[in-house]
Write a protein that holds these residues in place. Structure first.
Motif, PDB file in Angstrom:
ATOM      1  N   ALA A 212       0.830  -1.206   0.000  1.00 58.67           N
ATOM      2  CA  ALA A 212       0.000   0.000   0.000  1.00 58.67           C
ATOM      3  C   ALA A 212       0.866   1.258   0.000  1.00 58.67           C
ATOM      4  O   ALA A 212       0.568   2.234  -0.707  1.00 58.67           O
ATOM      5  CB  ALA A 212      -0.927  -0.009   1.201  1.00 58.67           C
ATOM      6  N   ASP A 213       1.939   1.267   0.757  1.00 62.76           N
ATOM      7  CA  ASP A 213       2.830   2.425   0.771  1.00 62.76           C
ATOM      8  C   ASP A 213       3.467   2.643  -0.592  1.00 62.76           C
ATOM      9  O   ASP A 213       3.627   3.793  -1.055  1.00 62.76           O
ATOM     10  CB  ASP A 213       3.909   2.232   1.834  1.00 62.76           C
ATOM     11  CG  ASP A 213       3.315   2.232   3.240  1.00 62.76           C
ATOM     12  OD1 ASP A 213       2.183   2.718   3.402  1.00 62.76           O
ATOM     13  OD2 ASP A 213       4.001   1.720   4.161  1.00 62.76           O
ATOM     14  N   GLN A 214       3.857   1.562  -1.257  1.00 59.80           N
ATOM     15  CA  GLN A 214       4.461   1.688  -2.582  1.00 59.80           C
ATOM     16  C   GLN A 214       3.461   2.244  -3.582  1.00 59.80           C
ATOM     17  O   GLN A 214       3.797   3.113  -4.424  1.00 59.80           O
ATOM     18  CB  GLN A 214       4.973   0.323  -3.061  1.00 59.80           C
ATOM     19  CG  GLN A 214       5.635   0.335  -4.434  1.00 59.80           C
ATOM     20  CD  GLN A 214       6.886   1.213  -4.460  1.00 59.80           C
ATOM     21  OE1 GLN A 214       7.547   1.391  -3.430  1.00 59.80           O
ATOM     22  NE2 GLN A 214       7.209   1.759  -5.619  1.00 59.80           N
ATOM     23  N   ARG A 215       2.200   1.793  -3.508  1.00 56.24           N
ATOM     24  CA  ARG A 215       1.180   2.318  -4.418  1.00 56.24           C
ATOM     25  C   ARG A 215       0.936   3.808  -4.174  1.00 56.24           C
ATOM     26  O   ARG A 215       0.734   4.581  -5.118  1.00 56.24           O
ATOM     27  CB  ARG A 215      -0.121   1.536  -4.242  1.00 56.24           C
ATOM     28  CG  ARG A 215      -0.066   0.118  -4.809  1.00 56.24           C
ATOM     29  CD  ARG A 215      -1.462  -0.489  -4.893  1.00 56.24           C
ATOM     30  NE  ARG A 215      -2.070  -0.641  -3.582  1.00 56.24           N
ATOM     31  CZ  ARG A 215      -1.957  -1.744  -2.833  1.00 56.24           C
ATOM     32  NH1 ARG A 215      -1.250  -2.771  -3.289  1.00 56.24           N
ATOM     33  NH2 ARG A 215      -2.555  -1.814  -1.659  1.00 56.24           N
ATOM     34  N   GLN A 216       0.970   4.220  -2.916  1.00 54.91           N
ATOM     35  CA  GLN A 216       0.784   5.637  -2.618  1.00 54.91           C
ATOM     36  C   GLN A 216       1.931   6.475  -3.183  1.00 54.91           C
ATOM     37  O   GLN A 216       1.708   7.577  -3.713  1.00 54.91           O
ATOM     38  CB  GLN A 216       0.663   5.843  -1.111  1.00 54.91           C
ATOM     39  CG  GLN A 216      -0.636   5.315  -0.511  1.00 54.91           C
ATOM     40  CD  GLN A 216      -0.704   5.515   0.989  1.00 54.91           C
ATOM     41  OE1 GLN A 216       0.238   6.049   1.578  1.00 54.91           O
ATOM     42  NE2 GLN A 216      -1.818   5.107   1.587  1.00 54.91           N
ATOM     43  N   ARG A 217       3.167   5.985  -3.044  1.00 54.30           N
ATOM     44  CA  ARG A 217       4.306   6.730  -3.597  1.00 54.30           C
ATOM     45  C   ARG A 217       4.202   6.846  -5.120  1.00 54.30           C
ATOM     46  O   ARG A 217       4.481   7.901  -5.699  1.00 54.30           O
ATOM     47  CB  ARG A 217       5.601   6.031  -3.187  1.00 54.30           C
ATOM     48  CG  ARG A 217       5.964   6.214  -1.717  1.00 54.30           C
ATOM     49  CD  ARG A 217       7.396   5.781  -1.450  1.00 54.30           C
ATOM     50  NE  ARG A 217       7.557   4.347  -1.638  1.00 54.30           N
ATOM     51  CZ  ARG A 217       7.428   3.452  -0.657  1.00 54.30           C
ATOM     52  NH1 ARG A 217       7.105   3.870   0.573  1.00 54.30           N
ATOM     53  NH2 ARG A 217       7.584   2.171  -0.887  1.00 54.30           N
ATOM     54  N   GLU A 218       3.817   5.767  -5.790  1.00 52.67           N
ATOM     55  CA  GLU A 218       3.671   5.811  -7.241  1.00 52.67           C
ATOM     56  C   GLU A 218       2.553   6.753  -7.655  1.00 52.67           C
ATOM     57  O   GLU A 218       2.678   7.489  -8.650  1.00 52.67           O
ATOM     58  CB  GLU A 218       3.400   4.403  -7.770  1.00 52.67           C
ATOM     59  CG  GLU A 218       4.579   3.449  -7.592  1.00 52.67           C
ATOM     60  CD  GLU A 218       4.240   2.032  -8.022  1.00 52.67           C
ATOM     61  OE1 GLU A 218       3.058   1.782  -8.333  1.00 52.67           O
ATOM     62  OE2 GLU A 218       5.166   1.181  -8.029  1.00 52.67           O
ATOM     63  N   ALA A 219       1.446   6.757  -6.895  1.00 53.70           N
ATOM     64  CA  ALA A 219       0.343   7.664  -7.227  1.00 53.70           C
ATOM     65  C   ALA A 219       0.763   9.116  -7.067  1.00 53.70           C
ATOM     66  O   ALA A 219       0.404   9.977  -7.895  1.00 53.70           O
ATOM     67  CB  ALA A 219      -0.861   7.342  -6.345  1.00 53.70           C
ATOM     68  N   ARG A 220       1.505   9.438  -6.023  1.00 53.79           N
ATOM     69  CA  ARG A 220       1.980  10.809  -5.832  1.00 53.79           C
ATOM     70  C   ARG A 220       2.939  11.228  -6.935  1.00 53.79           C
ATOM     71  O   ARG A 220       2.902  12.355  -7.426  1.00 53.79           O
ATOM     72  CB  ARG A 220       2.631  10.947  -4.455  1.00 53.79           C
ATOM     73  CG  ARG A 220       1.644  10.975  -3.296  1.00 53.79           C
ATOM     74  CD  ARG A 220       2.324  11.494  -2.026  1.00 53.79           C
ATOM     75  NE  ARG A 220       3.381  10.607  -1.582  1.00 53.79           N
ATOM     76  CZ  ARG A 220       3.207   9.607  -0.708  1.00 53.79           C
ATOM     77  NH1 ARG A 220       1.987   9.387  -0.216  1.00 53.79           N
ATOM     78  NH2 ARG A 220       4.226   8.854  -0.349  1.00 53.79           N
ATOM     79  N   ALA A 221       3.817  10.303  -7.350  1.00 56.58           N
ATOM     80  CA  ALA A 221       4.760  10.619  -8.428  1.00 56.58           C
ATOM     81  C   ALA A 221       4.029  10.867  -9.742  1.00 56.58           C
ATOM     82  O   ALA A 221       4.363  11.793 -10.514  1.00 56.58           O
ATOM     83  CB  ALA A 221       5.773   9.484  -8.587  1.00 56.58           C
TER      84      ALA A 221
END
Length: 261
Positions: A212-221
């Motif tokens: 979930a944290d990785q998906r959030q970082r990708e969404a922000r990028a």
């Protein structure tokens, strides 16, 4: 010093010395016999005391509850105690349950038998509740009477039960089996309150934290990249829409100095 009373050892004959030795030997034998008889009597008394019951009444902290006190009647001896009876003056009183008046602590009129290590126990009082009844007696004199396994009466055992010994003491709160059981009961109530899903099973939500944290970082990028792309597309339009002769905001704030030719 007058020593006329002493025998004239210098004039004794061999028969006199032989008789004297016999008397001394007899005296030593009698003294040794008396010592041996006394030792045998003490050993027999000790064996009888070790092979008899020893019943006492006392107060101690309720296991697992630092502010609660129990009354205990226990046989610390090595043989059975029969016909155990208690005499308590004045009568034992407790503060009673919530909203009730003080009540008498029930003690058995007679215990037919207490085997070695066996005890009879009852609750005396709770410290936080007893403070509301300062007129209750604190000191109680107890006398325990009983018989040995053959029905022979034994000396009574006196003791004192004094609530002040517990009301003035200090203690450290430690957590043990009782606290574990309490926590398990709370977990049981919590699990019991779970609602089942419509399909008959328990609805459980699972979250993979790292994913979930990785998906959030990708969404922000991705969002940042889109914002930068939109900004680059809008800047030329802003330049063309400016009136002729109007300088840009950057030029108005920090005009470029004239450079001499």
């Amino acid at each position: 010093m007058n020593l006329d009373w002493l025998p004239a050892f210098t004039v004794w004959t061999p028969d006199d010395w032989s008789a004297f030795g016999t008397n001394v030997t007899a005296f030593i034998a009698v003294a040794a016999g008396l010592v041996a008889w006394r030792q045998l009597r003490e050993a027999r008394k000790l064996r009888e005391e070790q092979a008899q019951p020893y019943v006492v009444c006392y107060a101690e902290k309720t296991p697992g509850h630092d502010q609660s006190v129990d009354i205990v009647i226990r046989n610390f001896g090595t043989t059975v105690a029969r016909d155990v009876e208690l005499t308590v003056q004045p009568s034992l009183m407790r503060s009673g349950h919530a909203g009730r008046e003080p009540e008498q602590v029930h003690l058995p009129a007679q215990i037919p038998a207490l085997v070695p290590g066996q005890e009879w126990r009852t609750w005396w009082d709770l410290g936080t509740a007893r403070v509301d009844f300062p007129d209750l007696p604190d000191r109680h004199d107890v006398l325990v009477t009983y018989q040995d396994s053959k029905g022979k009466p034994l000396p009574s055992t006196p003791s004192v039960l004094d609530w002040r010994d517990f009301s003035t003491r200090e203690w450290l709160v430690t957590k043990g089996v009782h606290e574990i059981a309490t926590a398990l009961q709370e977990i049981r109530r919590t699990v019991k309150s779970f609602q089942n899903s419509g399909r008959g099973g328990m609805a459980v939500f699972v979250r993979d934290g790292d994913a979930a944290d990785q998906r959030q970082r990708e969404a922000r990028a991705t969002a940042k990249a889109k914002h930068e792309e939109l900004t680059r597309q809008l800047l030329p339009g802003q330049e063309y829409s400016r009136a002729p002769g109007q300088s840009s905001e950057a030029e108005a704030v920090d005009p470029k100095p004239d450079v001499p030719s």
